[in-house]
Design a protein around this motif. Structure first.
Motif, PDB file in Angstrom:
ATOM      1  N   TYR A 149     -74.401   0.363-100.161  1.00 49.08           N
ATOM      2  CA  TYR A 149     -73.641   1.278 -99.310  1.00 49.08           C
ATOM      3  C   TYR A 149     -72.492   2.002-100.020  1.00 49.08           C
ATOM      4  O   TYR A 149     -72.329   3.211 -99.863  1.00 49.08           O
ATOM      5  CB  TYR A 149     -73.034   0.507 -98.125  1.00 49.08           C
ATOM      6  CG  TYR A 149     -74.016   0.118 -97.046  1.00 49.08           C
ATOM      7  CD1 TYR A 149     -74.291   0.972 -95.980  1.00 49.08           C
ATOM      8  CD2 TYR A 149     -74.655  -1.118 -97.080  1.00 49.08           C
ATOM      9  CE1 TYR A 149     -75.170   0.601 -94.978  1.00 49.08           C
ATOM     10  CE2 TYR A 149     -75.548  -1.494 -96.093  1.00 49.08           C
ATOM     11  CZ  TYR A 149     -75.806  -0.635 -95.040  1.00 49.08           C
ATOM     12  OH  TYR A 149     -76.688  -0.999 -94.051  1.00 49.08           O
ATOM     13  N   ILE A 185     -70.118  -2.154 -95.068  1.00 44.99           N
ATOM     14  CA  ILE A 185     -70.457  -2.985 -93.916  1.00 44.99           C
ATOM     15  C   ILE A 185     -69.160  -3.415 -93.250  1.00 44.99           C
ATOM     16  O   ILE A 185     -68.333  -4.097 -93.863  1.00 44.99           O
ATOM     17  CB  ILE A 185     -71.255  -4.228 -94.355  1.00 44.99           C
ATOM     18  CG1 ILE A 185     -72.579  -3.804 -95.003  1.00 44.99           C
ATOM     19  CG2 ILE A 185     -71.507  -5.152 -93.171  1.00 44.99           C
ATOM     20  CD1 ILE A 185     -73.368  -4.939 -95.614  1.00 44.99           C
ATOM     21  N   THR A 189     -69.075  -5.260 -86.058  1.00 43.64           N
ATOM     22  CA  THR A 189     -70.313  -4.478 -86.097  1.00 43.64           C
ATOM     23  C   THR A 189     -70.894  -4.150 -84.721  1.00 43.64           C
ATOM     24  O   THR A 189     -72.017  -3.658 -84.647  1.00 43.64           O
ATOM     25  CB  THR A 189     -71.380  -5.250 -86.895  1.00 43.64           C
ATOM     26  OG1 THR A 189     -71.561  -6.548 -86.305  1.00 43.64           O
ATOM     27  CG2 THR A 189     -70.974  -5.402 -88.350  1.00 43.64           C
ATOM     28  N   TRP A 199     -81.313  -3.215 -77.754  1.00 45.33           N
ATOM     29  CA  TRP A 199     -80.632  -4.258 -78.503  1.00 45.33           C
ATOM     30  C   TRP A 199     -80.007  -5.293 -77.573  1.00 45.33           C
ATOM     31  O   TRP A 199     -80.136  -6.491 -77.779  1.00 45.33           O
ATOM     32  CB  TRP A 199     -79.561  -3.635 -79.405  1.00 45.33           C
ATOM     33  CG  TRP A 199     -78.805  -4.676 -80.179  1.00 45.33           C
ATOM     34  CD1 TRP A 199     -77.526  -5.115 -79.960  1.00 45.33           C
ATOM     35  CD2 TRP A 199     -79.284  -5.432 -81.288  1.00 45.33           C
ATOM     36  NE1 TRP A 199     -77.177  -6.088 -80.856  1.00 45.33           N
ATOM     37  CE2 TRP A 199     -78.238  -6.307 -81.695  1.00 45.33           C
ATOM     38  CE3 TRP A 199     -80.490  -5.463 -81.994  1.00 45.33           C
ATOM     39  CZ2 TRP A 199     -78.379  -7.187 -82.756  1.00 45.33           C
ATOM     40  CZ3 TRP A 199     -80.626  -6.346 -83.051  1.00 45.33           C
ATOM     41  CH2 TRP A 199     -79.571  -7.193 -83.429  1.00 45.33           C
ATOM     42  N   THR A 207     -75.621  -2.248 -88.830  1.00 45.76           N
ATOM     43  CA  THR A 207     -75.685  -3.006 -90.077  1.00 45.76           C
ATOM     44  C   THR A 207     -74.616  -2.510 -91.032  1.00 45.76           C
ATOM     45  O   THR A 207     -73.927  -3.293 -91.677  1.00 45.76           O
ATOM     46  CB  THR A 207     -77.072  -2.871 -90.717  1.00 45.76           C
ATOM     47  OG1 THR A 207     -78.060  -3.281 -89.780  1.00 45.76           O
ATOM     48  CG2 THR A 207     -77.171  -3.726 -91.968  1.00 45.76           C
ATOM     49  N   GLY A 208     -74.481  -1.194 -91.133  1.00 42.61           N
ATOM     50  CA  GLY A 208     -73.485  -0.620 -92.028  1.00 42.61           C
ATOM     51  C   GLY A 208     -73.248   0.841 -91.714  1.00 42.61           C
ATOM     52  O   GLY A 208     -73.962   1.443 -90.901  1.00 42.61           O
ATOM     53  N   TYR A 218     -78.230   3.496 -98.679  1.00 46.76           N
ATOM     54  CA  TYR A 218     -77.747   3.822 -97.339  1.00 46.76           C
ATOM     55  C   TYR A 218     -76.534   4.752 -97.399  1.00 46.76           C
ATOM     56  O   TYR A 218     -75.495   4.486 -96.804  1.00 46.76           O
ATOM     57  CB  TYR A 218     -77.398   2.540 -96.585  1.00 46.76           C
ATOM     58  CG  TYR A 218     -78.607   1.685 -96.284  1.00 46.76           C
ATOM     59  CD1 TYR A 218     -79.496   2.031 -95.279  1.00 46.76           C
ATOM     60  CD2 TYR A 218     -78.857   0.536 -97.022  1.00 46.76           C
ATOM     61  CE1 TYR A 218     -80.609   1.251 -95.012  1.00 46.76           C
ATOM     62  CE2 TYR A 218     -79.966  -0.261 -96.760  1.00 46.76           C
ATOM     63  CZ  TYR A 218     -80.844   0.108 -95.752  1.00 46.76           C
ATOM     64  OH  TYR A 218     -81.947  -0.663 -95.491  1.00 46.76           O
ATOM     65  N   ASP A 244     -76.950   2.606 -89.803  1.00 48.22           N
ATOM     66  CA  ASP A 244     -78.226   1.971 -89.513  1.00 48.22           C
ATOM     67  C   ASP A 244     -77.978   0.716 -88.674  1.00 48.22           C
ATOM     68  O   ASP A 244     -76.844   0.235 -88.579  1.00 48.22           O
ATOM     69  CB  ASP A 244     -78.979   1.625 -90.797  1.00 48.22           C
ATOM     70  CG  ASP A 244     -78.228   0.648 -91.675  1.00 48.22           C
ATOM     71  OD1 ASP A 244     -76.980   0.745 -91.745  1.00 48.22           O
ATOM     72  OD2 ASP A 244     -78.853  -0.216 -92.308  1.00 48.22           O
ATOM     73  N   CYS A 245     -79.020   0.214 -88.049  1.00 48.07           N
ATOM     74  CA  CYS A 245     -78.910  -0.913 -87.121  1.00 48.07           C
ATOM     75  C   CYS A 245     -79.782  -2.069 -87.604  1.00 48.07           C
ATOM     76  O   CYS A 245     -80.664  -1.887 -88.444  1.00 48.07           O
ATOM     77  CB  CYS A 245     -79.327  -0.471 -85.720  1.00 48.07           C
ATOM     78  SG  CYS A 245     -78.279   0.832 -85.031  1.00 48.07           S
ATOM     79  N   PRO A 246     -79.574  -3.267 -87.062  1.00 50.54           N
ATOM     80  CA  PRO A 246     -80.331  -4.443 -87.535  1.00 50.54           C
ATOM     81  C   PRO A 246     -81.836  -4.366 -87.294  1.00 50.54           C
ATOM     82  O   PRO A 246     -82.575  -5.194 -87.824  1.00 50.54           O
ATOM     83  CB  PRO A 246     -79.717  -5.591 -86.724  1.00 50.54           C
ATOM     84  CG  PRO A 246     -78.349  -5.122 -86.368  1.00 50.54           C
ATOM     85  CD  PRO A 246     -78.488  -3.659 -86.152  1.00 50.54           C
TER      86      PRO A 246
END
Length: 554
Positions: A149, A185, A189, A199, A207-208, A218, A244-246
Motif C-alpha cells: 500500500y 492500512i 477499519t 458485509w 482492508t486498506g 493497492y 478495498d474490502c476484506p
C-alpha cells in the motif's frame, strides 16, 4: 396502450432488463406515453442509475402522482441515490402515508440516520477541522502494508497524472492526507452504515486505503487499483475506488462524483458487487469518512453469533433432504442427534457454524456423502454436486449459509484418490471399510466427552471420566452432597433411563466408580439408543435440570 406491451414491460422488469424498457418506451411518440408508461419509464431509469432523468420524467406527471404511493416511491428512490436526503425522506414518508411499505420504512430510517449523522459530522469538523487533527496513531504499522500500500508522498506531477488517468479531480483533503502517508492500512477499519450490506447489518469494513501512485499493488494506479476494479470487476464508473474490502473484490469503497461532477467534492459510498453493484451512502466527503472510521471491536458480535449458531444447530429443523436422508438409515433420531452433536462441537471450536478443512468439517462431508449414497442408488458426481447444497449448505433452518463448490468437488476427488470412494463407471460410493470406520467415528464424536468401547466379550460400555463435563450442574445441589462423581452421574442416568427409556431398564446397567461413570450392556443397539439419548438430554439445559431435580444421592 396494448396489454401485450405492458406484459412485456413487466417481464423485462422481472428479468432486470431495464434498458429494454427504456428503449421500448423511447420509441413511442411522447403523445402516447401515458401515466402508467411514464411510471415504468421512471422506474427503469432509476434501475439504470439515471436518477436525474427519472425525476424529470416522473415530474411530467406530478399532478397525477400525488395520490399514488408508487409515484412517490420512485421519486424518493431517485432523490436518495442523488444524495438529496431531505427530499428523499419527504417522498418516502408520503409513500408510507398512502400505503404501508416495509422497504419505504427502511429508507425513511436510513434518510433520518444520514441526515442526523451528516449534521453531527459537519459540526464535529467545525469544532476540530480535519487538518488540525492528530493522525499519528491512524495507520497500522506492518510489513504487508509497506509492501502493498504505502508509496512515497505524491508529487504535484504524480497527482496530475493520476487524475488525468482516472478522469476525476481528487478531493483536496484526500491529497493532503496522502501527503502525510501515501496509502496504508488503518487501525480502525469499520464505518457505520444506515442500511445493511452484504458485509454486515450496520457497518462496512475496509482492508486498506489506496495511495496516489502506481508503484504498489493497492495504489490508485496500481495493478489492483481503481481502473482495474472498474474494468475487471465491472464496478460502475461513478468515480474512484479508494479502498478495498476484506471480500477480495466483491465490494469496494468509492468516491462518488455523480452529484458533484468530475471536478467537485465527491461523497464516499460502498458499492456491493454481490448485490448487483448496490450503492450505499457512507459520508458526504472524504474527511468525514476518515474521521468516522471506528475499530472493529465496536461491532464485535462474535459471542452472540456463537450463541445464535449454537441454538441453530441444536434446534433448527433439518432441510427436507437431510431429514429424508437421515430417516432412510432407519435410525433417524440417532443420526440427527449425532449430526447436531458434531456440529455443536464445530461451533464451539470456531465460534460459528461453517465447514472448512478441519477434522470435524471433513467428518460432516463424509456423513453427507454416506447418507446421500445410502439413500440413492447409482449416484454420479454431477448428481451429488447438484444436490449437495440442499442438504445443509444453502438449506433453510439448519444451514451453514454458504459453501465453496470447488472445495466439495476437490473433496470428492481426494476421497477417490485415497480409495475411500469407489468410482465404478461413473457411479460413486464409499467402500465397506470406509463406512464401518465412519459409523464408529460418528458414534465417538457424537458422544464426546463420553466414550464408547466395544469389548471382545460382546459387551459394550459407555463411560465418562467424572469432573470434566457439566460440573456446574452438580454444583447447584452441592449442599445436598452431590459432587459430580461417577455415582452422582449414575443417579442422573438412572432417572433418565427410568423416565425416558423404561423398556431398556434391566438391559442397560450401571457400574460407576468414584472417578468414572459407566453404563454397559450386552445389547449394543440398546446401549447406543440410551447413550445418544442421554447425551442429547445433557445438552438440553431445561430437560437435564428437570431430570436432575429427581436424582437421588447414592
Amino acid at each position: 396502450m396494448s396489454e401485450k406491451l405492458l406484459s412485456m414491460l413487466e417481464k423485462w422488469y422481472e428479468d432486470d432488463q431495464h434498458d429494454k424498457i427504456v428503449e421500448a418506451i423511447e420509441q413511442l411518440p411522447k403523445s402516447e406515453r401515458n401515466y402508467e408508461l411514464i411510471g415504468h419509464y421512471g422506474r427503469a431509469l432509476n434501475n439504470l442509475g439515471r436518477y436525474q432523468e427519472a425525476l424529470s420524467e416522473l415530474f411530467t406527471v406530478k399532478q397525477q402522482g400525488q395520490q399514488d404511493a408508487d409515484w412517490h416511491w420512485r421519486v424518493g428512490y431517485a432523490y436518495f441515490y442523488m444524495q438529496k436526503w431531505q427530499e428523499a425522506l419527504d417522498a418516502f414518508e408520503k409513500t408510507l402515508e398512502l400505503q404501508f411499505d416495509a422497504i419505504a420504512e427502511e429508507y425513511i430510517v436510513a434518510c433520518q440516520d444520514i441526515i442526523k449523522k451528516s449534521a453531527e459530522a459537519l459540526e464535529d469538523i467545525k469544532l476540530t477541522p480535519f487538518r488540525e487533527r492528530d493522525f499519528s496513531q491512524f495507520w497500522e504499522k506492518s510489513d504487508y502494508a509497506d509492501k502493498n500500500y504505502v508509496e512515497a508522498p505524491p508529487t504535484t506531477e504524480m497527482i496530475a497524472s493520476i487524475e488525468e488517468e482516472l478522469g476525476y479531480k481528487l478531493p483536496a483533503d484526500y491529497i493532503w492526507f496522502m501527503q502525510k502517508q501515501n496509502g496504508g492500512i488503518p487501525v480502525n477499519t469499520c464505518f457505520p452504515t444506515a442500511m445493511p450490506t452484504s458485509w454486515a447489518e450496520d457497518h462496512v469494513a475496509i482492508t486498506g486505503i489506496m495511495g496516489i501512485g502506481r508503484e504498489k499493488t493497492y495504489s490508485l494506479g496500481g495493478d489492483l487499483g481503481s481502473n482495474f476494479m472498474l474494468e475487471e470487476w465491472g464496478y460502475p464508473n461513478i468515480g474512484v475506488v479508494i479502498a478495498d474490502c476484506p471480500s477480495a473484490g466483491h465490494d469496494v469503497i468509492m468516491l462518488d462524483y455523480r452529484a458533484c461532477g468530475a471536478d467537485g467534492e465527491p461523497a464516499v459510498v460502498h458499492v456491493d458487487q454481490e448485490a448487483d453493484y448496490y450503492i450505499t451512502f457512507l459520508a458526504p466527503n472524504f474527511a468525514t469518512f476518515i474521521t468516522g472510521l471506528v475499530n472493529e471491536e465496536v461491532f464485535d458480535t462474535s459471542e452472540q453469533d456463537k450463541l445464535d449458531d449454537l441454538d441453530m444447530v441444536k434446534h433448527a429443523p433439518f432441510s427436507p433432504l437431510l431429514q429424508s436422508l437421515s430417516e432412510n438409515t432407519g435410525e433417524g433420531n440417532q443420526i440427527e442427534a449425532a449430526i447436531r452433536s458434531i456440529c455443536m462441537q464445530i461451533v464451539e471450536d470456531k465460534g460459528f457454524f461453517a465447514l472448512h478443512a478441519d477434522e470435524l468439517s471433513m467428518l460432516m462431508y463424509d456423513i453427507q456423502f454416506w447418507l446421500y449414497t445410502n439413500a440413492n442408488s447409482e449416484v454420479t458426481r454431477e448428481q451429488y454436486l447438484a444436490d449437495y447444497k440442499d442438504i445443509i449448505a444453502l438449506a433453510h433452518g439448519f444451514s451453514t449459509g454458504g459453501y465453496a463448490p470447488d472445495f466439495v468437488a476437490d473433496w470428492l476427488d481426494e476421497c477417490i484418490a485415497k480409495g475411500d470412494i469407489v468410482n465404478q463407471q461413473g457411479i460413486l460410493s464409499f467402500t465397506a471399510d470406509k463406512v464401518a470406520r465412519l459409523q464408529a467415528q460418528i458414534v465417538n464424536e457424537a458422544l464426546k466427552p463420553f466414550k464408547w468401547l466395544e469389548h471382545d466379550s460382546g459387551n459394550t460400555s459407555f463411560f465418562l471420566t467424572a469432573g470434566i463435563y457439566k460440573q456446574e450442574l452438580f454444583e447447584t445441589r452441592e449442599d445436598e452432597g452431590f459432587q459430580g462423581n461417577g455415582y452422582d452421574w449414575a443417579s442422573l442416568a438412572d432417572v433418565y433411563l427410568q423416565e425416558k427409556l423404561p423398556e431398556l431398564v434391566g438391559i442397560v446397567r450401571f457400574d460407576p466408580e468414584a472417578d468414572m461413570f459407566c453404563a454397559y450392556s450386552n445389547q449394543k443397539e440398546a446401549l447406543l439408543q440410551f447413550a445418544v439419548g442421554f447425551k442429547q438430554a445433557c445438552e438440553n439445559d431445561e430437560l437435564i435440570q428437570d431430570l436432575f431435580s429427581r436424582a437421588i444421592l447414592d
